[in-house]
Design a protein around this motif. Structure first.
Motif, PDB file in Angstrom:
ATOM      1  N   MET A   1       6.495  18.067  -5.743  1.00 59.81           N
ATOM      2  CA  MET A   1       5.576  16.948  -5.581  1.00 59.81           C
ATOM      3  C   MET A   1       5.871  15.893  -6.636  1.00 59.81           C
ATOM      4  O   MET A   1       6.178  16.208  -7.793  1.00 59.81           O
ATOM      5  CB  MET A   1       4.128  17.423  -5.699  1.00 59.81           C
ATOM      6  N   GLN A   2       5.798  14.622  -6.242  1.00 64.48           N
ATOM      7  CA  GLN A   2       6.059  13.523  -7.158  1.00 64.48           C
ATOM      8  C   GLN A   2       4.798  12.685  -7.309  1.00 64.48           C
ATOM      9  O   GLN A   2       3.906  12.728  -6.458  1.00 64.48           O
ATOM     10  CB  GLN A   2       7.209  12.657  -6.624  1.00 64.48           C
ATOM     11  N   SER A   3       4.722  11.904  -8.373  1.00 66.95           N
ATOM     12  CA  SER A   3       3.555  11.051  -8.578  1.00 66.95           C
ATOM     13  C   SER A   3       3.992   9.694  -9.108  1.00 66.95           C
ATOM     14  O   SER A   3       5.060   9.550  -9.711  1.00 66.95           O
ATOM     15  CB  SER A   3       2.574  11.704  -9.549  1.00 66.95           C
TER      16      SER A   3
ATOM     17  N   LEU B   1       4.554   9.797   7.003  1.00 63.72           N
ATOM     18  CA  LEU B   1       3.901  10.517   8.094  1.00 63.72           C
ATOM     19  C   LEU B   1       2.385  10.343   8.056  1.00 63.72           C
ATOM     20  O   LEU B   1       1.737  10.242   9.096  1.00 63.72           O
ATOM     21  CB  LEU B   1       4.261  12.003   8.022  1.00 63.72           C
ATOM     22  N   SER B   2       1.813  10.319   6.857  1.00 67.19           N
ATOM     23  CA  SER B   2       0.358  10.163   6.734  1.00 67.19           C
ATOM     24  C   SER B   2       0.012   9.734   5.315  1.00 67.19           C
ATOM     25  O   SER B   2       0.791   9.932   4.375  1.00 67.19           O
ATOM     26  CB  SER B   2      -0.374  11.461   7.079  1.00 67.19           C
ATOM     27  N   VAL B   3      -1.168   9.131   5.189  1.00 72.04           N
ATOM     28  CA  VAL B   3      -1.715   8.750   3.886  1.00 72.04           C
ATOM     29  C   VAL B   3      -3.146   9.283   3.822  1.00 72.04           C
ATOM     30  O   VAL B   3      -3.979   8.940   4.666  1.00 72.04           O
ATOM     31  CB  VAL B   3      -1.717   7.223   3.675  1.00 72.04           C
ATOM     32  N   ASP B   4      -3.436  10.100   2.850  1.00 63.09           N
ATOM     33  CA  ASP B   4      -4.765  10.677   2.685  1.00 63.09           C
ATOM     34  C   ASP B   4      -5.351  10.262   1.341  1.00 63.09           C
ATOM     35  O   ASP B   4      -4.619  10.079   0.357  1.00 63.09           O
ATOM     36  CB  ASP B   4      -4.702  12.206   2.769  1.00 63.09           C
TER      37      ASP B   4
ATOM     38  N   LYS C   1       2.399  11.781   2.723  1.00 65.73           N
ATOM     39  CA  LYS C   1       3.324  12.773   3.259  1.00 65.73           C
ATOM     40  C   LYS C   1       4.531  12.042   3.829  1.00 65.73           C
ATOM     41  O   LYS C   1       4.381  11.117   4.644  1.00 65.73           O
ATOM     42  CB  LYS C   1       2.648  13.613   4.345  1.00 65.73           C
ATOM     43  N   LEU C   2       5.718  12.433   3.420  1.00 67.43           N
ATOM     44  CA  LEU C   2       6.961  11.766   3.802  1.00 67.43           C
ATOM     45  C   LEU C   2       7.863  12.720   4.564  1.00 67.43           C
ATOM     46  O   LEU C   2       7.909  13.919   4.268  1.00 67.43           O
ATOM     47  CB  LEU C   2       7.694  11.253   2.564  1.00 67.43           C
TER      48      LEU C   2
ATOM     49  N   LEU D   1       2.105  11.398  -4.743  1.00 70.02           N
ATOM     50  CA  LEU D   1       0.745  11.093  -5.166  1.00 70.02           C
ATOM     51  C   LEU D   1       0.738   9.738  -5.857  1.00 70.02           C
ATOM     52  O   LEU D   1       1.623   9.440  -6.665  1.00 70.02           O
ATOM     53  CB  LEU D   1       0.223  12.161  -6.120  1.00 70.02           C
ATOM     54  N   ALA D   2      -0.266   8.909  -5.543  1.00 70.92           N
ATOM     55  CA  ALA D   2      -0.331   7.572  -6.125  1.00 70.92           C
ATOM     56  C   ALA D   2      -1.769   7.217  -6.469  1.00 70.92           C
ATOM     57  O   ALA D   2      -2.698   7.529  -5.718  1.00 70.92           O
ATOM     58  CB  ALA D   2       0.241   6.538  -5.148  1.00 70.92           C
TER      59      ALA D   2
END
Length: 395
Positions: free
Chosen positions: A1-3, A132-135, A145-146, A153-154
């Motif tokens: 996971m990246q941020s 794919l999605s942004v939550d 989600k890529l 994470l942002a």
């Protein structure tokens, strides 16, 4: 996971400018775009020379359900600011008609400038990135989600995904769908700055003159206190009309509504026929019209519109028709030929100063995805730069 601190969705004019401002503030910034390279629409703009701003840019040059919304951002980053950036990178440019500024060489110069600025601001640019999605998680963090990549994470998201125009360049409805998912209203979208098509009847009358152009004043017939009027060239095409005058008025046109065209602005075309002992016949009418129109257009207008008699009242009525020709388009050429999208994310739910959502903290919308549409001639680029700067300085 990246941020990261700021994730920007879209590597067009608005997204890259937002990234530059965000990165300059020391914010860890990532730009994601599904295309294989950044700035694809910039590259094709202005015939490949990018009309990157307009000296005459004012809030009045923009169409929106809230005509005041663009004022703050446009005041924060002006055409003078953009020119200073271009000159700092030693990009030569020139002014065309009506305040339009174009690169002397190529649109590539503008994209290269933006990419260099991003590099200097330590911005990470990721192309071929499919989201794919942004939550929005309970902690306030956004999870992206890529495809074929770890989740990102942002703290903040800036949506700069553009509109629906020119789908062959990769335009999609992603930004609108994302906005709706987070509770935002969408002002109905339609093609803007787009050629208009004729009905079959009008096509039979005019479209064999495809390629001819003439200066007109184009306006709508809608009742409005701020009724727009554009004095520029009109071009007859094989399907209808185009040219700058048509593209400009198309953004204000409502289907089923006639357009009004002054075919001889500022000129009394038929005065020669009213002189004492003047000829009054089709040949004289065609000759008078040829002083204004291309010959084939003058002859066709004469053929279709010559009066039943040649009395002064008939000539006056014909003069009036020349200056107020009403024609009802069948439709537009659609998003395939449209330069912009009219409509978009409702500005009532955005902060005009920062472009932040009033519904979701740290969510921003900029550029064409918003319900702000500029005139033809560099105005939409200036909105992209200005809205990008506003969000980038806040996210």
């Amino acid at each position: 996971m990246q941020s990261t601190d700021v994730a920007i969705l879209g590597a067009g004019a608005a997204g890259l400018m937002a990234a530059i401002e965000s990165g300059r503030r020391g914010r860890r910034t990532v730009v994601l775009d599904h295309a294989e390279k950044a700035g694809k629409k910039i590259l094709i703009s202005g015939g490949g020379r990018c009309n990157f701003t307009n000296l005459n840019c004012r809030p009045e040059n923009f169409l929106s359900a809230n005509p005041h919304f663009a004022k703050s951002a446009l005041a924060r980053f002006t055409p003078t600011d953009m020119i200073a950036m271009v000159e700092r990178h030693k990009i030569s440019y020139h002014e065309k008609t009506l305040g339009q500024l174009f690169c002397d060489r190529s649109s590539h110069d503008i994209v290269t400038m933006l990419e260099r600025e991003c590099t200097e601001a330590n911005v990470a640019l990721r192309t071929n990135a499919q989201i794919l999605s942004v939550d929005h998680e309970p902690t306030g963090i956004f999870r992206l989600k890529l495809k074929n990549s770890p989740d990102l994470l942002a703290e903040s998201i800036i949506v700069a995904t553009g509109g629906l125009s020119i789908p062959k360049m990769g335009a999609t409805s992603f930004g609108y769908r994302l906005a709706e998912r987070f509770g935002h209203r969408i002002v109905p979208c339609r093609p803007g700055l787009v050629p208009l098509t004729f009905t079959p009847e009008d096509r039979d009358l005019w479209c064999d003159l495809s390629g001819l152009s003439t200066e007109v004043v184009a306006t709508t017939t809608a009742k409005s206190r701020t009724k727009p009027a554009f004095r520029e060239k009109l071009l007859i095409t094989h399907r209808g009309i185009s040219g700058p005058a048509t593209l400009q008025i198309s953004s204000y046109w409502t289907p089923g509504e006639p357009l009004e065209l002054d075919l001889a602005p500022g000129t009394k075309v038929l005065d020669p026929l009213r002189e004492q002992n003047a000829r009054r016949d089709p040949a004289a009418l065609a000759q008078a019209l040829r002083t204004i129109f291309p010959a084939r257009l003058a002859d066709r207008w004469t053929q279709i519109n010559q009066p039943d008699d040649w009395t002064n009242p008939s000539l006056a009525a014909l003069e009036q028709k020349i200056h107020s020709w009403r024609i009802t388009p069948a439709g537009t050429e659609g998003y395939t030929k449209a330069e912009v999208t009219v409509g978009g994310v409702d500005t009532d739910q955005l902060d005009a100063r920062t472009l932040e959502s009033r519904l979701v903290p740290n969510l921003y919308f900029i550029g064409e995805v918003i319900d702000v549409t500029g005139w033809l001639g560099g105005y939409n680029f200036q909105w992209a730069w200005a809205s990008g700067v506003s969000a980038g300085q806040s996210a």
